[in-house]
Design a protein around this motif. Structure first.
Motif, PDB file in Angstrom:
ATOM      1  N   GLY A  84     -17.701  -2.963 -40.570  1.00 44.32           N
ATOM      2  CA  GLY A  84     -17.854  -1.362 -40.568  1.00 44.32           C
ATOM      3  C   GLY A  84     -17.839  -0.960 -39.090  1.00 44.32           C
ATOM      4  N   PHE A  85     -17.288  -1.677 -38.106  1.00 41.74           N
ATOM      5  CA  PHE A  85     -17.211  -1.105 -36.784  1.00 41.74           C
ATOM      6  C   PHE A  85     -16.769   0.270 -36.666  1.00 41.74           C
ATOM      7  CE2 PHE A  85     -18.921  -5.255 -36.502  1.00 41.74           C
ATOM      8  CZ  PHE A  85     -19.318  -5.777 -35.001  1.00 41.74           C
ATOM      9  N   ILE A  86     -17.489   1.241 -36.111  1.00 43.28           N
ATOM     10  CA  ILE A  86     -16.941   2.470 -35.850  1.00 43.28           C
ATOM     11  C   ILE A  86     -17.439   2.974 -34.466  1.00 43.28           C
ATOM     12  CG2 ILE A  86     -17.297   3.015 -38.478  1.00 43.28           C
ATOM     13  CD1 ILE A  86     -20.152   4.084 -37.978  1.00 43.28           C
ATOM     14  N   PRO A  87     -16.854   4.166 -33.956  1.00 39.36           N
ATOM     15  CA  PRO A  87     -17.285   4.459 -32.714  1.00 39.36           C
ATOM     16  C   PRO A  87     -18.865   5.035 -32.371  1.00 39.36           C
ATOM     17  CG  PRO A  87     -15.292   5.972 -33.428  1.00 39.36           C
ATOM     18  CD  PRO A  87     -15.855   4.941 -34.784  1.00 39.36           C
ATOM     19  N   ALA A  88     -19.342   4.691 -31.362  1.00 42.12           N
ATOM     20  CA  ALA A  88     -20.776   4.703 -31.177  1.00 42.12           C
ATOM     21  C   ALA A  88     -21.239   6.095 -31.570  1.00 42.12           C
ATOM     22  CB  ALA A  88     -21.203   4.364 -29.593  1.00 42.12           C
ATOM     23  N   GLY A  89     -20.481   7.075 -31.276  1.00 45.54           N
ATOM     24  CA  GLY A  89     -20.894   8.622 -31.362  1.00 45.54           C
ATOM     25  C   GLY A  89     -21.156   8.624 -32.882  1.00 45.54           C
ATOM     26  N   THR A  90     -20.376   8.162 -33.889  1.00 43.12           N
ATOM     27  CA  THR A  90     -20.386   8.113 -35.195  1.00 43.12           C
ATOM     28  C   THR A  90     -21.592   7.337 -35.768  1.00 43.12           C
ATOM     29  OG1 THR A  90     -17.934   8.293 -35.449  1.00 43.12           O
ATOM     30  CG2 THR A  90     -19.487   7.863 -37.459  1.00 43.12           C
ATOM     31  N   PHE A 114     -24.476   6.421 -34.013  1.00 38.85           N
ATOM     32  CA  PHE A 114     -25.559   7.115 -33.420  1.00 38.85           C
ATOM     33  C   PHE A 114     -25.840   8.387 -33.623  1.00 38.85           C
ATOM     34  CE2 PHE A 114     -25.001   2.950 -30.693  1.00 38.85           C
ATOM     35  CZ  PHE A 114     -26.416   2.477 -31.359  1.00 38.85           C
ATOM     36  N   GLY A 115     -24.811   9.120 -33.809  1.00 39.71           N
ATOM     37  CA  GLY A 115     -24.520  10.574 -34.045  1.00 39.71           C
ATOM     38  C   GLY A 115     -25.080  11.036 -35.469  1.00 39.71           C
ATOM     39  N   SER A 116     -24.730  10.222 -36.306  1.00 40.43           N
ATOM     40  CA  SER A 116     -24.861  10.603 -37.790  1.00 40.43           C
ATOM     41  C   SER A 116     -25.061   9.394 -38.711  1.00 40.43           C
ATOM     42  CB  SER A 116     -23.293  11.176 -38.406  1.00 40.43           C
ATOM     43  OG  SER A 116     -22.463  10.308 -38.534  1.00 40.43           O
ATOM     44  N   HIS A 117     -24.546   8.460 -38.711  1.00 44.54           N
ATOM     45  CA  HIS A 117     -24.846   7.526 -39.860  1.00 44.54           C
ATOM     46  C   HIS A 117     -26.151   7.039 -39.630  1.00 44.54           C
ATOM     47  CE1 HIS A 117     -20.526   6.222 -40.888  1.00 44.54           C
ATOM     48  NE2 HIS A 117     -20.639   7.559 -40.668  1.00 44.54           N
ATOM     49  N   LEU A 118     -26.699   6.671 -38.348  1.00 42.38           N
ATOM     50  CA  LEU A 118     -28.129   5.973 -38.436  1.00 42.38           C
ATOM     51  C   LEU A 118     -29.269   7.250 -38.625  1.00 42.38           C
ATOM     52  CD1 LEU A 118     -27.990   3.647 -35.420  1.00 42.38           C
ATOM     53  CD2 LEU A 118     -28.008   3.119 -37.673  1.00 42.38           C
ATOM     54  N   PRO A 119     -28.969   8.367 -37.922  1.00 43.67           N
ATOM     55  CA  PRO A 119     -30.007   9.514 -38.164  1.00 43.67           C
ATOM     56  C   PRO A 119     -30.128   9.962 -39.522  1.00 43.67           C
ATOM     57  CG  PRO A 119     -28.661   9.826 -36.163  1.00 43.67           C
ATOM     58  CD  PRO A 119     -28.002   8.802 -36.754  1.00 43.67           C
ATOM     59  N   GLU A 120     -29.000   9.866 -39.972  1.00 44.93           N
ATOM     60  CA  GLU A 120     -29.004  10.330 -41.454  1.00 44.93           C
ATOM     61  C   GLU A 120     -29.201   9.291 -42.642  1.00 44.93           C
ATOM     62  OE1 GLU A 120     -25.035  12.098 -41.986  1.00 44.93           O
ATOM     63  OE2 GLU A 120     -25.556  13.536 -40.499  1.00 44.93           O
ATOM     64  N   HIS A 121     -29.544   8.110 -42.027  1.00 47.16           N
ATOM     65  CA  HIS A 121     -29.837   7.007 -42.838  1.00 47.16           C
ATOM     66  C   HIS A 121     -28.877   6.614 -44.015  1.00 47.16           C
ATOM     67  CE1 HIS A 121     -33.757   7.742 -41.321  1.00 47.16           C
ATOM     68  NE2 HIS A 121     -33.738   8.995 -41.723  1.00 47.16           N
ATOM     69  N   ASN A 122     -27.481   6.787 -43.362  1.00 43.90           N
ATOM     70  CA  ASN A 122     -26.396   6.850 -44.180  1.00 43.90           C
ATOM     71  C   ASN A 122     -25.502   5.359 -43.876  1.00 43.90           C
ATOM     72  OD1 ASN A 122     -24.186   7.109 -45.994  1.00 43.90           O
ATOM     73  ND2 ASN A 122     -23.122   8.472 -44.356  1.00 43.90           N
TER      74      ASN A 122
END
Length: 211
Positions: A87-93, A95-103
């Motif tokens: 599931g490797f994705i851009p760092a902005g995605t 740290f910008g949404s997936h981790l902060p949103e716990h998704n």
């Protein structure tokens, strides 16, 4: 393996016993799966109550070290009957949404550490924004709060060490590895000490002297 979520290997109060009890053991996994009536499919991956034991492991695309680590984890998991999907994705995605949103299912990323152990507080205290895993142990949170108010460095690290033991039992994260640091200096300079945190070797510049 780093074996600690609160201290690096060359820091005071580092304790490898926090995590070294969690060894890779495919036999234990098989026993647990059978105890829960899970069965292996033709691909060697377990299915439990109609759900395949498969997880998306996210990380930052283009990071060769993490890509290499993923291939090792994927192989070890497959041999234990668990599927890890890339599931490797851009760092902005990430740290910008997936981790902060716990998704996310699983995520691999670097935890930047500082000389001061305060960084542990935001990562493992109940309800704080840096706590991506939503881990909440009231005893650990209380100890972390006490550590932030303790001015005696020895007592403070003792509180952090207690939290490290709790985290080693609860396993909200898995400490994977500590990146090596490079420490090059002239031999006529004394007092320099390698520091693996984000501050680097300049943390004790007041102790440097020239021979």
């Amino acid at each position: 393996m780093l074996n600690s979520l609160v201290r690096l290997t060359n820091e005071p109060t580092y304790n490898a016993k926090n995590f070294n009890k969690w060894n890779y053991n495919a036999t234990k996994v098989a026993n647990m799966m059978r105890a829960h009536n899970c069965t292996k499919g033709s691909d060697g991956i377990y299915t439990c109550n109609g759900t395949k034991v498969s997880f998306l492991l996210e990380s930052t695309v283009g990071n060769r070290l993490r890509e290499l680590a993923f291939t090792i984890f994927q192989d070890q998991a497959a041999r234990a009957g668990i599927q890890l999907r890339n599931g490797f994705i851009p760092a902005g995605t990430l740290f910008g949404s997936h981790l902060p949103e716990h998704n996310f299912d699983l995520a691999m990323f670097t935890q930047l550490v500082t000389v001061d152990p305060h960084y542990v507080v935001s990562v493992f205290s109940c309800g704080l924004p840096g706590n991506y895993t939503e881990y909440c142990n009231r005893t650990a949170t209380k100890l972390l709060a006490q550590s932030d108010r303790e001015l005696n460095p020895v007592k403070r690290l003792a509180l952090i060490a207690k939290v490290g033991t709790i985290l080693g039992n609860d396993v909200p994260m898995i400490p994977l590895f500590q990146r090596p640091t490079y420490f090059v200096y002239k031999s006529n300079i004394s007092g320099m000490v390698d520091n693996p945190s984000s501050q680097g070797p300049s943390f004790n510049a007041e102790n440097w002297s020239k021979k």
